[in-house]
Design a protein around this motif. Structure first.
Motif, PDB file in Angstrom:
ATOM      1  N   SER A   1       0.943  -1.199   0.167  1.00  0.00           N
ATOM      2  CA  SER A   1       0.028  -0.086  -0.083  1.00  0.00           C
ATOM      3  C   SER A   1       0.768   1.194   0.107  1.00  0.00           C
ATOM      4  O   SER A   1       1.964   1.189   0.206  1.00  0.00           O
ATOM      5  CB  SER A   1      -0.884  -0.058   1.180  1.00  0.00           C
ATOM      6  OG  SER A   1      -0.185   0.147   2.246  1.00  0.00           O
ATOM      7  N   ASP A   2       0.457   2.465  -0.202  1.00  0.00           N
ATOM      8  CA  ASP A   2       0.849   3.640  -0.172  1.00  0.00           C
ATOM      9  C   ASP A   2       1.714   3.930   1.262  1.00  0.00           C
ATOM     10  O   ASP A   2       2.819   4.189   1.201  1.00  0.00           O
ATOM     11  CB  ASP A   2       0.089   4.859  -0.601  1.00  0.00           C
ATOM     12  CG  ASP A   2      -0.274   4.895  -2.198  1.00  0.00           C
ATOM     13  OD1 ASP A   2       0.086   4.070  -2.748  1.00  0.00           O
ATOM     14  OD2 ASP A   2      -1.166   5.760  -2.432  1.00  0.00           O
ATOM     15  N   ALA A   3       1.117   3.470   2.130  1.00  0.00           N
ATOM     16  CA  ALA A   3       1.398   3.710   3.561  1.00  0.00           C
ATOM     17  C   ALA A   3       2.549   2.844   4.033  1.00  0.00           C
ATOM     18  O   ALA A   3       3.727   3.101   4.578  1.00  0.00           O
ATOM     19  CB  ALA A   3       0.442   3.232   4.604  1.00  0.00           C
TER      20      ALA A   3
ATOM     21  N   SER B   1       5.005  11.509  -5.075  1.00  0.00           N
ATOM     22  CA  SER B   1       4.604  12.111  -3.800  1.00  0.00           C
ATOM     23  C   SER B   1       5.102  11.419  -2.832  1.00  0.00           C
ATOM     24  O   SER B   1       5.727  11.949  -1.574  1.00  0.00           O
ATOM     25  CB  SER B   1       3.201  12.118  -3.979  1.00  0.00           C
ATOM     26  OG  SER B   1       2.789  12.774  -2.481  1.00  0.00           O
ATOM     27  N   ILE B   2       4.952   9.950  -2.706  1.00  0.00           N
ATOM     28  CA  ILE B   2       5.555   9.344  -1.692  1.00  0.00           C
ATOM     29  C   ILE B   2       7.033   9.264  -1.456  1.00  0.00           C
ATOM     30  O   ILE B   2       7.569   9.508  -0.393  1.00  0.00           O
ATOM     31  CB  ILE B   2       5.202   7.741  -2.113  1.00  0.00           C
ATOM     32  CG1 ILE B   2       3.610   7.481  -1.639  1.00  0.00           C
ATOM     33  CG2 ILE B   2       6.087   6.720  -0.916  1.00  0.00           C
ATOM     34  CD1 ILE B   2       3.133   6.050  -2.167  1.00  0.00           C
ATOM     35  N   ALA B   3       7.877   9.274  -2.604  1.00  0.00           N
ATOM     36  CA  ALA B   3       9.299   9.191  -2.522  1.00  0.00           C
ATOM     37  C   ALA B   3       9.592  10.830  -2.046  1.00  0.00           C
ATOM     38  O   ALA B   3      10.647  10.972  -1.190  1.00  0.00           O
ATOM     39  CB  ALA B   3       9.827   9.179  -4.034  1.00  0.00           C
ATOM     40  N   ARG B   4       8.845  11.693  -2.273  1.00  0.00           N
ATOM     41  CA  ARG B   4       9.306  13.239  -2.085  1.00  0.00           C
ATOM     42  C   ARG B   4       9.172  13.452  -0.575  1.00  0.00           C
ATOM     43  O   ARG B   4      10.026  13.969   0.144  1.00  0.00           O
ATOM     44  CB  ARG B   4       8.573  14.106  -2.977  1.00  0.00           C
ATOM     45  CG  ARG B   4       8.886  15.646  -2.778  1.00  0.00           C
ATOM     46  CD  ARG B   4       8.116  16.569  -3.716  1.00  0.00           C
ATOM     47  NE  ARG B   4       8.440  17.799  -3.765  1.00  0.00           N
ATOM     48  CZ  ARG B   4       8.175  18.784  -4.801  1.00  0.00           C
ATOM     49  NH1 ARG B   4       7.027  18.390  -5.646  1.00  0.00           N
ATOM     50  NH2 ARG B   4       8.411  19.919  -4.465  1.00  0.00           N
ATOM     51  N   THR B   5       7.905  13.002  -0.100  1.00  0.00           N
ATOM     52  CA  THR B   5       7.740  12.894   1.245  1.00  0.00           C
ATOM     53  C   THR B   5       8.538  12.224   2.108  1.00  0.00           C
ATOM     54  O   THR B   5       8.884  12.703   3.348  1.00  0.00           O
ATOM     55  CB  THR B   5       6.337  12.538   1.473  1.00  0.00           C
ATOM     56  OG1 THR B   5       5.193  13.115   0.593  1.00  0.00           O
ATOM     57  CG2 THR B   5       5.806  12.712   3.126  1.00  0.00           C
ATOM     58  N   ALA B   6       9.146  10.812   1.622  1.00  0.00           N
ATOM     59  CA  ALA B   6      10.204  10.143   2.415  1.00  0.00           C
ATOM     60  C   ALA B   6      11.262  11.003   2.567  1.00  0.00           C
ATOM     61  O   ALA B   6      12.307  10.371   3.173  1.00  0.00           O
ATOM     62  CB  ALA B   6      10.056   8.619   1.926  1.00  0.00           C
TER      63      ALA B   6
END
Length: 674
Positions: free
Chosen positions: A192-194, A229-234
């Motif tokens: 999942s995205d999470a 978005s996930i990679a950037r947030t991480a």
């Protein structure tokens, strides 16, 4: 294995093998060469692939020599790391690597009609321990290394994260950046995205080195933007577009495997992915790859927004010279943009600084010596031509000079009484030397006029190598007790010109030509022409060494004595100084031929570029006096032994064929934007 040998000889043979065997054979061969004494120097000699210094690109504390890298998967075991690092790449991405060896019976397909490679996922690899050992044995790698990190198939989220953390810890002493393959979890229950957020965030805390997420082209736009978005947030540093597009299985053997096709079929999807990434994440570190088969493809990725381009299938289809050609296309494109004022500010500053440095160096040269270095080189070439012409004139008239007669204590008429063919034989040696001197002079004049004048560094290297051998050959015959005054005077007059010509810095990497973009038919024909001239260069150099060796040992070959109708013992009995005089001629001619052959060889290796018409004219004009003297004098004096002349006949055929094959490429009037 430069392009002129890969495209013409090795690629047809390698493509007869299964892809895995061809890859293993190639990597083992070049890896072994790089480990041999002199192997790295041989790679540099054959390819001259170091990129222009202006292409260096910094990312944080890292400096990459060029924005062109080699992607993971071609050499997962690191067999040829030392060799590949000398091919003109700015970095090499290792792997994919897992904690334990992965011997999954994968599938590799080479589809020449599509210009593509197809792999099954996951890719096998020998494990991190084997890669660590390889890196410990490769201290000479001078470019940044990255590692594409995988994990055991079927691993749960926690296990996958822990495995990648261990990989980062173990490879951090060797690697400057890491990449995380998104496909590593595919085939199992998707995360999942999470879960992705947790995984990437934990890995971000493991190292301060740059980390990139590797995404395969072909994903839907919504999924792509979500992963960005996930990679950037991480806190990841950027994205690597790589891995190919999904391919449907074509037979039962591959029906259970996930297949990814990289090469030409993946190019448009990869370009679109680069555009999405740059639009959505403007300041990310972005590496683009997928179907970069020719320089135009790399330029398209850079124009789409990529900071770096990464090669994979192009190395298989275009050859190991592709990174060099891409580097040169990038440099020349920037130079062209600068000329019209459309390049980036940083690139303008680099190019302008290089131009100012070159101008400053040229002014210093003029102030120090009154003339720029290229003028001295031109005078050196003219001097060689004049000296060769004078030697030719003597050889067709008196043959021997007064100091020759003084050394022998015999006149020309007395020599003719020993053998009616003796003077003709000596004339044949001296005219061969004269023609070679004129050939060398033409080459030096052209190198100076078109190369040194523009500050092109490879032309200085050719002049240095050829001239050093030529002037050193003067000492080959001193041991005979014979001193050639004319040769000595000519050497003393020309040596200062040679040294003054070398005082130029000649730091410019390339001429101001439009970028070469395509692997077209003209380019492929020219590779055959280049191959033939490389063969000629090697042959002339080898022949010169053999002639020099004969000159300082046995002096004669059997056909010489048949022509003279006298034995070496009889010549010695008539005059014990006669053979040393003939040996002096032979050794001098052999040394000159080595000098000439080296110049032809290095020009052929380093100077073939589209639109470099002067290179074609240099080879043509230098060949005419050399072959005319070498073959013509044999017919003029009646020394027409077929076996003796067979190498010369073969060289002429190669020479004419090489000129015809290379002419459309070298003399092509290239247009900007083609």
């Amino acid at each position: 294995m430069p392009d002129w040998s890969y495209q013409t000889l090795f690629k047809p043979l390698l493509f007869l093998m299964p892809p895995e065997r061809a890859r293993s054979f190639t990597l083992t061969a070049i890896g072994t060469l790089a480990k041999l004494p002199g192997g790295p120097a041989m790679i540099e000699l054959m390819g001259h692939m170091q990129p222009p210094a202006e292409l260096a690109k910094s990312v944080g504390d890292l400096t990459f020599p060029t924005p062109v890298g080699l992607g993971a998967g071609l050499d997962p075991a690191g067999k040829a790391l030392d060799a590949l690092s000398r091919f003109g790449f700015g970095y090499i991405e290792l792997g994919p690597v897992t904690l334990e060896p992965l011997s999954y019976p994968g599938l590799t397909l080479r589809e020449t009609m599509d210009v593509s490679l197809t792999y099954s996922a996951p890719l096998e690899n020998p494990g991190v321990a084997a890669l660590e050992e390889c890196l410990r044995r490769s201290p000479a790698v001078a470019i940044p290394l990255g590692a594409r990190l995988g994990f055991r198939p079927g691993a749960a989220l926690g296990e996958a994260t822990a495995e990648r953390e261990q990989l980062i810890s173990r490879l951090q002493p060797y690697c400057s950046f890491f990449s995380l393959d998104y496909r590593a979890h595919q085939g199992e229950q998707p995360w999942s995205d999470a879960q992705w957020q947790e995984h990437l965030s934990r890995l971000r805390l493991t190292t301060k080195r740059p980390i990139l997420l590797v995404l395969p082209p072909g994903l839907a736009k919504e999924e792509w933007l979500s992963l960005l978005s996930i990679a950037r947030t991480a806190g990841l540093d950027g994205i690597m577009v790589a891995g190919g597009v999904k391919k449907a299985p074509t037979d039962a053997k591959a029906s259970q495997a996930l297949l990814y096709q990289t090469g030409k079929p993946s190019r448009e999807a990869a370009l679109q992915s680069v555009r999405w990434t740059r639009q959505s994440w403007p300041d990310c570190l972005l590496i683009g790859s997928g179907g970069i088969i020719e320089p135009a493809d790399a330029l398209a990725f850079l124009e789409a927004g990529a900071d770096f381009v990464q090669l994979h299938s192009g190395l298989v289809y275009a050859g190991p010279g592709l990174p060099k050609r891409v580097n040169e296309a990038i440099w020349q494109t920037r130079a062209a943009h600068q000329a019209v004022g459309t390049t980036g500010v940083n690139d303008c500053k680099k190019q302008a600084a290089a131009s100012v440095t070159a101008d400053s160096a040229a002014k210093q040269d003029r102030a120090a010596r009154g003339f720029p270095a290229w003028v001295w080189g031109l005078l050196l070439g003219i001097g060689m031509i004049v000296g060769g012409a004078l030697a030719w004139l003597v050889a067709v008239s008196t043959v021997i000079l007064p100091y020759d007669e003084h050394f022998l204590q015999m006149t020309a008429e007395q020599l003719s009484q020993i053998s009616p063919q003796l003077l003709s034989f000596m004339s044949h040696d001296r005219i061969c030397l004269a023609g070679t001197m004129i050939s060398i002079g033409i080459i030096y004049a052209q190198l100076s006029l078109h190369g040194l004048q523009s500050g092109i560094h490879w032309t200085r290297a050719v002049l240095l190598a050829s001239g050093a051998v030529g002037f050193s050959s003067f000492f080959l015959f001193i041991g005979y007790g014979y001193f050639d005054y004319l040769h000595a005077v000519l050497a003393l007059l020309l040596l200062p010109l040679f040294l003054l010509a070398l005082r130029t810095r000649a730091s410019r990497h390339l001429p101001a030509l439009p970028p070469e973009r395509h692997n077209d038919r003209v380019w492929k024909m020219a590779l055959w022409g280049q191959l033939l001239f490389v063969v000629i260069g090697f042959a002339l150099t080898g022949a010169g060494l053999v002639i020099s060796l004969i000159g300082i040992t046995g002096v004669f070959v059997p056909s010489d004595l048949v022509f003279l109708c006298v034995s070496a013992e009889m010549l010695h009995a008539f005059n014990e100084r006669l053979i040393p005089l003939i040996a002096h001629d032979r050794a001098g001619f052999g040394g000159a031929l080595v000098s000439d052959g080296l110049a032809v060889l290095l020009i052929s290796l380093w100077g073939f570029r589209r639109g470099e018409a002067w290179v074609w004219w240099t080879l043509l004009l230098a060949g005419i006096p050399g072959f005319a003297a070498g073959i013509g004098i044999h017919f003029a004096v009646g020394y027409v032994d077929f076996v003796h002349l067979l190498p010369a006949y073969a060289a002429v055929l190669l020479f004419l064929a090489g000129l015809m094959l290379a002419k459309p490429y070298l003399t092509e009037a290239t247009k900007k934007g083609d």
